[in-house]
Design a protein around this motif. Structure first.
Motif, PDB file in Angstrom:
ATOM      1  N   ILE A  59      33.014 -19.468 -14.471  1.00 56.74           N
ATOM      2  CA  ILE A  59      33.364 -19.116 -13.260  1.00 56.74           C
ATOM      3  C   ILE A  59      32.664 -17.219 -12.586  1.00 56.74           C
ATOM      4  CG2 ILE A  59      35.675 -17.649 -12.961  1.00 56.74           C
ATOM      5  CD1 ILE A  59      36.299 -17.886 -10.690  1.00 56.74           C
ATOM      6  N   ARG A  60      32.595 -17.264 -13.878  1.00 55.60           N
ATOM      7  CA  ARG A  60      31.461 -15.858 -14.060  1.00 55.60           C
ATOM      8  C   ARG A  60      30.018 -15.958 -13.265  1.00 55.60           C
ATOM      9  NH1 ARG A  60      30.508 -12.986 -18.072  1.00 55.60           N
ATOM     10  NH2 ARG A  60      31.302 -14.374 -19.228  1.00 55.60           N
ATOM     11  N   SER A  61      29.363 -16.757 -13.682  1.00 52.45           N
ATOM     12  CA  SER A  61      28.416 -17.483 -13.995  1.00 52.45           C
ATOM     13  C   SER A  61      28.260 -18.148 -12.108  1.00 52.45           C
ATOM     14  CB  SER A  61      28.266 -18.665 -14.718  1.00 52.45           C
ATOM     15  OG  SER A  61      28.310 -20.080 -14.497  1.00 52.45           O
ATOM     16  N   LEU A  62      29.246 -17.860 -11.425  1.00 49.76           N
ATOM     17  CA  LEU A  62      29.572 -18.031 -10.028  1.00 49.76           C
ATOM     18  C   LEU A  62      29.640 -16.598  -9.273  1.00 49.76           C
ATOM     19  CD1 LEU A  62      30.941 -22.046 -10.318  1.00 49.76           C
ATOM     20  CD2 LEU A  62      28.683 -20.876 -10.019  1.00 49.76           C
ATOM     21  N   LEU A  63      29.282 -15.930  -9.470  1.00 50.20           N
ATOM     22  CA  LEU A  63      29.986 -14.943  -9.285  1.00 50.20           C
ATOM     23  C   LEU A  63      28.862 -14.184  -8.455  1.00 50.20           C
ATOM     24  CD1 LEU A  63      32.764 -13.394 -11.380  1.00 50.20           C
ATOM     25  CD2 LEU A  63      33.064 -14.443  -8.591  1.00 50.20           C
ATOM     26  N   PRO A  64      28.354 -13.530  -7.030  1.00 45.22           N
ATOM     27  CA  PRO A  64      27.475 -12.494  -6.872  1.00 45.22           C
ATOM     28  C   PRO A  64      26.936 -11.967  -8.358  1.00 45.22           C
ATOM     29  CG  PRO A  64      28.839 -12.579  -5.158  1.00 45.22           C
ATOM     30  CD  PRO A  64      29.395 -13.444  -6.386  1.00 45.22           C
ATOM     31  N   VAL A  65      25.597 -11.496  -8.101  1.00 41.57           N
ATOM     32  CA  VAL A  65      24.850 -10.284  -8.504  1.00 41.57           C
ATOM     33  C   VAL A  65      26.052  -9.509  -8.825  1.00 41.57           C
ATOM     34  CG1 VAL A  65      22.923  -9.203  -9.524  1.00 41.57           C
ATOM     35  CG2 VAL A  65      22.596 -11.127  -8.711  1.00 41.57           C
ATOM     36  N   GLY A  66      26.539  -8.575  -9.537  1.00 41.26           N
ATOM     37  CA  GLY A  66      26.934  -7.066  -9.371  1.00 41.26           C
ATOM     38  C   GLY A  66      28.208  -7.116  -9.484  1.00 41.26           C
ATOM     39  N   VAL A 139      35.244 -30.183 -14.623  1.00 36.41           N
ATOM     40  CA  VAL A 139      35.665 -29.891 -14.173  1.00 36.41           C
ATOM     41  C   VAL A 139      35.574 -28.784 -13.821  1.00 36.41           C
ATOM     42  CG1 VAL A 139      38.129 -29.813 -13.274  1.00 36.41           C
ATOM     43  CG2 VAL A 139      37.438 -31.775 -14.654  1.00 36.41           C
ATOM     44  N   PHE A 140      35.367 -27.665 -14.582  1.00 31.39           N
ATOM     45  CA  PHE A 140      35.453 -26.174 -14.148  1.00 31.39           C
ATOM     46  C   PHE A 140      33.727 -25.800 -13.415  1.00 31.39           C
ATOM     47  CE2 PHE A 140      38.465 -25.120 -17.789  1.00 31.39           C
ATOM     48  CZ  PHE A 140      39.201 -25.008 -17.034  1.00 31.39           C
ATOM     49  N   PRO A 141      33.290 -26.294 -13.811  1.00 31.36           N
ATOM     50  CA  PRO A 141      31.907 -26.001 -12.909  1.00 31.36           C
ATOM     51  C   PRO A 141      31.809 -26.560 -11.367  1.00 31.36           C
ATOM     52  CG  PRO A 141      31.389 -26.627 -14.889  1.00 31.36           C
ATOM     53  CD  PRO A 141      32.199 -26.691 -15.070  1.00 31.36           C
ATOM     54  N   LEU A 142      32.260 -27.566 -11.293  1.00 31.68           N
ATOM     55  CA  LEU A 142      32.810 -28.643 -10.195  1.00 31.68           C
ATOM     56  C   LEU A 142      33.679 -27.396  -9.251  1.00 31.68           C
ATOM     57  CD1 LEU A 142      32.136 -31.636 -10.561  1.00 31.68           C
ATOM     58  CD2 LEU A 142      30.384 -31.191  -9.716  1.00 31.68           C
ATOM     59  N   VAL A 143      34.860 -27.752  -9.474  1.00 32.86           N
ATOM     60  CA  VAL A 143      36.148 -26.363  -9.072  1.00 32.86           C
ATOM     61  C   VAL A 143      35.300 -25.868  -8.253  1.00 32.86           C
ATOM     62  CG1 VAL A 143      38.248 -26.151  -9.314  1.00 32.86           C
ATOM     63  CG2 VAL A 143      37.509 -28.871 -10.100  1.00 32.86           C
ATOM     64  N   PHE A 144      34.837 -24.518  -9.625  1.00 32.28           N
ATOM     65  CA  PHE A 144      35.563 -23.435  -9.506  1.00 32.28           C
ATOM     66  C   PHE A 144      33.549 -22.953  -8.294  1.00 32.28           C
ATOM     67  CE2 PHE A 144      36.735 -22.170 -13.891  1.00 32.28           C
ATOM     68  CZ  PHE A 144      37.917 -22.204 -13.337  1.00 32.28           C
ATOM     69  N   GLY A 145      32.991 -23.345  -8.857  1.00 30.67           N
ATOM     70  CA  GLY A 145      31.670 -23.989  -7.426  1.00 30.67           C
ATOM     71  C   GLY A 145      32.295 -24.304  -5.920  1.00 30.67           C
ATOM     72  N   PHE A 146      33.422 -25.440  -6.176  1.00 33.43           N
ATOM     73  CA  PHE A 146      33.646 -25.573  -4.960  1.00 33.43           C
ATOM     74  C   PHE A 146      34.243 -24.110  -3.480  1.00 33.43           C
ATOM     75  CE2 PHE A 146      37.416 -26.995  -3.100  1.00 33.43           C
ATOM     76  CZ  PHE A 146      36.578 -27.756  -1.217  1.00 33.43           C
ATOM     77  N   PHE A 147      35.114 -24.140  -5.063  1.00 32.85           N
ATOM     78  CA  PHE A 147      36.296 -22.458  -4.716  1.00 32.85           C
ATOM     79  C   PHE A 147      35.348 -21.227  -4.407  1.00 32.85           C
ATOM     80  CE2 PHE A 147      40.202 -24.273  -7.245  1.00 32.85           C
ATOM     81  CZ  PHE A 147      40.357 -24.970  -5.942  1.00 32.85           C
ATOM     82  N   THR A 148      33.924 -21.528  -4.527  1.00 37.49           N
ATOM     83  CA  THR A 148      33.178 -19.853  -4.362  1.00 37.49           C
ATOM     84  C   THR A 148      32.295 -20.671  -3.381  1.00 37.49           C
ATOM     85  OG1 THR A 148      31.715 -20.528  -5.735  1.00 37.49           O
ATOM     86  CG2 THR A 148      33.857 -19.384  -7.200  1.00 37.49           C
ATOM     87  N   ALA A 149      32.508 -21.703  -3.219  1.00 40.74           N
ATOM     88  CA  ALA A 149      31.447 -22.586  -2.301  1.00 40.74           C
ATOM     89  C   ALA A 149      32.191 -21.653  -1.147  1.00 40.74           C
ATOM     90  CB  ALA A 149      30.990 -23.201  -2.167  1.00 40.74           C
ATOM     91  N   ILE A 150      33.575 -22.526  -0.799  1.00 37.08           N
ATOM     92  CA  ILE A 150      34.209 -22.845   0.775  1.00 37.08           C
ATOM     93  C   ILE A 150      34.287 -21.327   1.777  1.00 37.08           C
ATOM     94  CG2 ILE A 150      34.286 -24.841   0.165  1.00 37.08           C
ATOM     95  CD1 ILE A 150      37.995 -23.801  -0.377  1.00 37.08           C
ATOM     96  N   GLY A 151      34.713 -20.097   0.499  1.00 40.85           N
ATOM     97  CA  GLY A 151      35.420 -18.833   0.973  1.00 40.85           C
ATOM     98  C   GLY A 151      35.103 -18.843   2.618  1.00 40.85           C
ATOM     99  N   PRO A 152      35.802 -17.865   3.637  1.00 38.80           N
ATOM    100  CA  PRO A 152      35.310 -17.068   4.769  1.00 38.80           C
ATOM    101  C   PRO A 152      33.694 -16.072   4.304  1.00 38.80           C
ATOM    102  CG  PRO A 152      37.235 -17.228   3.984  1.00 38.80           C
ATOM    103  CD  PRO A 152      37.058 -17.198   2.919  1.00 38.80           C
ATOM    104  N   GLU A 153      33.145 -15.948   5.010  1.00 40.58           N
ATOM    105  CA  GLU A 153      32.077 -15.184   4.627  1.00 40.58           C
ATOM    106  C   GLU A 153      32.493 -13.767   4.458  1.00 40.58           C
ATOM    107  OE1 GLU A 153      27.469 -14.215   7.114  1.00 40.58           O
ATOM    108  OE2 GLU A 153      29.059 -15.400   7.994  1.00 40.58           O
ATOM    109  N   GLY A 154      31.617 -12.730   4.344  1.00 39.40           N
ATOM    110  CA  GLY A 154      32.330 -11.283   4.117  1.00 39.40           C
ATOM    111  C   GLY A 154      33.453 -11.338   2.876  1.00 39.40           C
ATOM    112  N   ILE A 155      34.576 -12.634   2.557  1.00 46.34           N
ATOM    113  CA  ILE A 155      35.408 -11.982   1.494  1.00 46.34           C
ATOM    114  C   ILE A 155      34.458 -12.277   0.543  1.00 46.34           C
ATOM    115  CG2 ILE A 155      36.991 -13.069   0.577  1.00 46.34           C
ATOM    116  CD1 ILE A 155      37.920 -12.546   3.443  1.00 46.34           C
ATOM    117  N   VAL A 156      34.824 -11.138  -0.113  1.00 45.08           N
ATOM    118  CA  VAL A 156      34.106 -10.772  -2.362  1.00 45.08           C
ATOM    119  C   VAL A 156      35.369 -11.010  -3.009  1.00 45.08           C
ATOM    120  CG1 VAL A 156      33.702  -8.391  -3.325  1.00 45.08           C
ATOM    121  CG2 VAL A 156      32.813  -8.632  -1.598  1.00 45.08           C
ATOM    122  N   GLU A 157      34.924 -12.044  -4.007  1.00 40.76           N
ATOM    123  CA  GLU A 157      35.779 -12.917  -4.911  1.00 40.76           C
ATOM    124  C   GLU A 157      35.681 -12.270  -6.393  1.00 40.76           C
ATOM    125  OE1 GLU A 157      36.287 -17.592  -6.467  1.00 40.76           O
ATOM    126  OE2 GLU A 157      34.781 -16.867  -5.285  1.00 40.76           O
TER     127      GLU A 157
END
Length: 261
Positions: A59-66, A139-157
């Motif tokens: 999941i850390r690899s999918l978070l935005p830089v910073g 499973v984890f790369p696919l599931v976390f990739g799905f969750f981080t991609a569908i979040g509303p714009e402007g929401i910081v995960e």
């Protein structure tokens, strides 16, 4: 002299050991299991923080830089790695735990029963580890990739370290147990609870049941549900195949044994 219902003589070790010695033997085996977990924990805990970083990499690899994970509880930075080290200690000690259980029940088994029981124990450990590895690497790369991609714009995960640990441990356990389906299938066949043909006839219901279990044990997304349900169905088919072979292995020695007087 004690005998099993089929008239065959029971193993001598099972006949001669009284109840109190059985209880003492069980106590000694349980102490060895606990000692194995403690030793594993002592070896793993110094690396608990590094292990948590490895576990959180999907999941850390999918978070935005910073951005990174956070701890919303004051004690989380201490207890999350501690909990991870303890759970990993139990996972690492599973072979020793199962070996102690095997050593306790083995004296009461016939030779042909031992030939099947030990491979089943070894395979169950291997399948559990395979299920956990499948969850982490597939499973984890696919599931976390799905969750981080569908979040509303402007929401910081910003995932919480304790919530993330609870989630991944649940997934490890779910996939580890799901991968035990071949063992459960073989045992059902060997105990006479069902037959390979009966299980094969119920295949449509099993497929539906796999998807229901996948829905209950995984997050509410079609990707993780399918990634659990499809392997469960494949493992069910493998269990039927090996159940036929194991049943034949048991029936042949019993056919060669002389009838009891």
């Amino acid at each position: 002299m004690n005998a099993k219902p089929d008239g065959n003589q029971m193993p001598p070790e099972h006949q001669e050991m009284p109840l109190i010695e059985h209880l003492l033997e069980l106590r000694n085996r349980l102490l060895k299991m606990v000692l194995a977990v403690v030793i594993c924990f002592a070896a793993i805990y110094p690396f608990a923080n590094e292990l948590y970083l490895w576990l959180s990499e999907p999941i850390r690899s999918l978070l935005p830089v910073g951005q990174t994970m956070i701890a919303t509880d004051v004690t989380s930075p201490f207890f999350a790695p501690l909990k991870l080290a303890l759970v990993l200690s139990v996972f690492a000690a599973i072979p020793i735990i199962l070996y102690q259980l095997w050593s306790f029940i083995a004296p009461g088994l016939y030779a042909h029963e031992k030939r099947l029981a030990f491979p089943l124990l070894f395979t169950s450990v291997l399948l559990f580890y395979m299920g956990a590895a499948f969850a982490y690497y597939v499973v984890f790369p696919l599931v976390f990739g799905f969750f981080t991609a569908i979040g509303p714009e402007g929401i910081v995960e910003l995932p919480d370290i304790s919530s993330y640990l609870n989630f991944v441990l649940k997934m490890f356990f779910a996939f580890g147990v799901a991968f035990e389906i071949p063992i459960a299938t073989v045992l059902l066949i060997l105990t006479g609870a069902t037959t390979p043909d009966d299980l094969a006839a119920k295949r449509p219901y099993v497929v539906v049941g796999c998807f229901i279990i996948g829905m209950l044990l995984t997050p509410p997304d079609i990707i993780s549900q399918t990634l659990l349900a499809v392997p469960m169905w494949i493992l069910f088919e493998i269990g039927i195949l090996f159940g036929r072979l194991a049943r034949r292995e048991v029936e042949e020695p019993e056919a060669d044994e002389p009838a009891g007087e």
